[in-house]
Design a protein around this motif. Structure first.
Motif, PDB file in Angstrom:
ATOM      1  N   LEU A   1       0.841  -1.193   0.000  1.00 61.83           N
ATOM      2  CA  LEU A   1       0.000   0.000   0.000  1.00 61.83           C
ATOM      3  C   LEU A   1       0.873   1.239   0.000  1.00 61.83           C
ATOM      4  O   LEU A   1       1.953   1.254   0.588  1.00 61.83           O
ATOM      5  N   ALA A   2       0.358   2.275  -0.628  1.00 62.92           N
ATOM      6  CA  ALA A   2       1.012   3.573  -0.606  1.00 62.92           C
ATOM      7  C   ALA A   2      -0.089   4.614  -0.615  1.00 62.92           C
ATOM      8  O   ALA A   2      -1.225   4.345  -1.006  1.00 62.92           O
ATOM      9  N   GLY A   3       0.262   5.814  -0.189  1.00 66.07           N
ATOM     10  CA  GLY A   3      -0.734   6.873  -0.210  1.00 66.07           C
ATOM     11  C   GLY A   3      -0.126   8.207   0.176  1.00 66.07           C
ATOM     12  O   GLY A   3       1.073   8.329   0.430  1.00 66.07           O
ATOM     13  N   VAL A   4      -1.003   9.193   0.239  1.00 67.44           N
ATOM     14  CA  VAL A   4      -0.598  10.546   0.578  1.00 67.44           C
ATOM     15  C   VAL A   4      -1.169  10.870   1.945  1.00 67.44           C
ATOM     16  O   VAL A   4      -2.355  10.596   2.231  1.00 67.44           O
ATOM     17  N   ILE A   5      -0.354  11.473   2.801  1.00 70.67           N
ATOM     18  CA  ILE A   5      -0.805  11.828   4.149  1.00 70.67           C
ATOM     19  C   ILE A   5      -1.835  12.953   4.052  1.00 70.67           C
ATOM     20  O   ILE A   5      -1.575  14.005   3.484  1.00 70.67           O
ATOM     21  N   LYS A   6      -3.026  12.681   4.641  1.00 73.61           N
ATOM     22  CA  LYS A   6      -4.114  13.656   4.619  1.00 73.61           C
ATOM     23  C   LYS A   6      -4.350  14.258   6.002  1.00 73.61           C
ATOM     24  O   LYS A   6      -4.887  15.353   6.114  1.00 73.61           O
ATOM     25  N   ASN A   7      -3.957  13.516   7.065  1.00 77.06           N
ATOM     26  CA  ASN A   7      -4.184  14.011   8.430  1.00 77.06           C
ATOM     27  C   ASN A   7      -3.161  13.393   9.368  1.00 77.06           C
ATOM     28  O   ASN A   7      -2.826  12.217   9.250  1.00 77.06           O
ATOM     29  N   ILE A   8      -2.661  14.214  10.303  1.00 86.32           N
ATOM     30  CA  ILE A   8      -1.723  13.721  11.321  1.00 86.32           C
ATOM     31  C   ILE A   8      -2.311  14.118  12.670  1.00 86.32           C
ATOM     32  O   ILE A   8      -2.561  15.283  12.946  1.00 86.32           O
ATOM     33  N   SER A   9      -2.531  13.121  13.532  1.00 79.56           N
ATOM     34  CA  SER A   9      -3.079  13.367  14.863  1.00 79.56           C
ATOM     35  C   SER A   9      -2.283  12.525  15.842  1.00 79.56           C
ATOM     36  O   SER A   9      -2.462  11.312  15.925  1.00 79.56           O
ATOM     37  N   ASN A  10      -1.320  13.172  16.563  1.00 77.71           N
ATOM     38  CA  ASN A  10      -0.392  12.492  17.463  1.00 77.71           C
ATOM     39  C   ASN A  10       0.374  11.427  16.705  1.00 77.71           C
ATOM     40  O   ASN A  10       1.090  11.698  15.761  1.00 77.71           O
ATOM     41  N   ASN A  11       0.194  10.149  17.079  1.00 79.04           N
ATOM     42  CA  ASN A  11       0.914   9.042  16.429  1.00 79.04           C
ATOM     43  C   ASN A  11       0.072   8.403  15.338  1.00 79.04           C
ATOM     44  O   ASN A  11       0.502   7.467  14.696  1.00 79.04           O
ATOM     45  N   LEU A  12      -1.146   8.887  15.113  1.00 74.63           N
ATOM     46  CA  LEU A  12      -2.059   8.306  14.141  1.00 74.63           C
ATOM     47  C   LEU A  12      -2.027   9.141  12.858  1.00 74.63           C
ATOM     48  O   LEU A  12      -2.264  10.349  12.882  1.00 74.63           O
ATOM     49  N   ILE A  13      -1.724   8.483  11.758  1.00 72.29           N
ATOM     50  CA  ILE A  13      -1.609   9.170  10.466  1.00 72.29           C
ATOM     51  C   ILE A  13      -2.640   8.586   9.513  1.00 72.29           C
ATOM     52  O   ILE A  13      -2.725   7.366   9.337  1.00 72.29           O
ATOM     53  N   THR A  14      -3.423   9.478   8.873  1.00 77.19           N
ATOM     54  CA  THR A  14      -4.424   9.061   7.910  1.00 77.19           C
ATOM     55  C   THR A  14      -3.845   9.287   6.511  1.00 77.19           C
ATOM     56  O   THR A  14      -3.379  10.385   6.191  1.00 77.19           O
ATOM     57  N   ILE A  15      -3.879   8.224   5.706  1.00 73.26           N
ATOM     58  CA  ILE A  15      -3.393   8.345   4.322  1.00 73.26           C
ATOM     59  C   ILE A  15      -4.540   8.075   3.365  1.00 73.26           C
ATOM     60  O   ILE A  15      -5.490   7.374   3.713  1.00 73.26           O
ATOM     61  N   GLU A  16      -4.444   8.674   2.173  1.00 72.96           N
ATOM     62  CA  GLU A  16      -5.407   8.397   1.114  1.00 72.96           C
ATOM     63  C   GLU A  16      -4.690   7.568   0.062  1.00 72.96           C
ATOM     64  O   GLU A  16      -3.669   7.979  -0.490  1.00 72.96           O
ATOM     65  N   THR A  17      -5.235   6.403  -0.246  1.00 73.63           N
ATOM     66  CA  THR A  17      -4.620   5.526  -1.247  1.00 73.63           C
ATOM     67  C   THR A  17      -4.961   6.021  -2.646  1.00 73.63           C
ATOM     68  O   THR A  17      -5.811   6.896  -2.815  1.00 73.63           O
ATOM     69  N   VAL A  18      -4.324   5.425  -3.621  1.00 76.73           N
ATOM     70  CA  VAL A  18      -4.566   5.786  -5.017  1.00 76.73           C
ATOM     71  C   VAL A  18      -6.033   5.554  -5.371  1.00 76.73           C
ATOM     72  O   VAL A  18      -6.617   6.301  -6.155  1.00 76.73           O
TER      73      VAL A  18
END
Length: 187
Positions: free
Chosen positions: A16-33
């Motif tokens: 999996l790969a993606g672009v970081i959309k949100n960073i909250s402490n140690n939790l990172i939300t990514i959007e995949t292709v």
């Protein structure tokens, strides 16, 4: 690792790969292709060495995808020449008088014919010496005097055969000479 919004990341242990959309402490939300939003901890992600997608111009993205598509295509092998091309003449000699002298002013017909025949003889001897197998003499149609004299000249060599050259390329105004390489001229 310091991640920021817009970074392109790879997910460890997954394809999996993606672009970081949100960073909250140690939790990172990514959007995949494919457009899915997925949450990962920072220790599950690895920064992609390539630039982040937001900072890449659309032309570079197209170029990268074009290059990756081309890498999948096997390289072409060297194109072999067709059998017909192997037997094309390697030398063409144009015997038209305007190709042999700057001006034919003051030359008689006999002088011109002698020059044309001497040129043909020299070129044929050169081809024999250099082991060139085919030569085309372009003589034109005219009244047929030069062609008749060339036929007589070529007939004096026992190591050549001659015939009308390719009609599609030369019309009726050329003679092709094939040189047998193991026999010496009869001069």
């Amino acid at each position: 690792m310091n991640f920021k919004l817009g970074d392109t990341v790879l997910v460890l242990d997954e394809d999996l790969a993606g672009v970081i959309k949100n960073i909250s402490n140690n939790l990172i939300t990514i959007e995949t292709v494919e457009g899915f939003l997925l949450d990962f901890s920072s220790n599950e992600l690895l920064l992609d060495k390539k630039e982040s997608i937001d900072s890449i111009s659309p032309n570079v993205i197209e170029l990268r995808s074009f290059i990756s598509e081309k890498e999948d295509i096997p390289k072409r092998k060297q194109v072999k020449r067709k059998a017909k091309e192997k037997y094309l003449p390697t030398i063409e000699v144009d015997l038209h008088i305007h190709h042999l002298v700057k001006s034919s002013r003051g030359m008689s017909n006999h002088d011109m014919l002698t020059l044309q025949l001497n040129t043909a003889r020299r070129q044929l001897d050169f081809a024999i010496k250099k082991r060139i197998q085919k030569i085309v003499f372009i003589h034109g149609v005219g009244e047929g005097v030069l062609k008749m004299e060339l036929d007589y000249l070529f007939g004096r060599y026992n190591n050549v055969k001659f015939y009308d050259a390719d009609y599609k390329k030369y019309g009726l105004g050329a003679t092709e000479v094939y040189i047998f390489q193991n026999i010496q001229p009869n001069s």
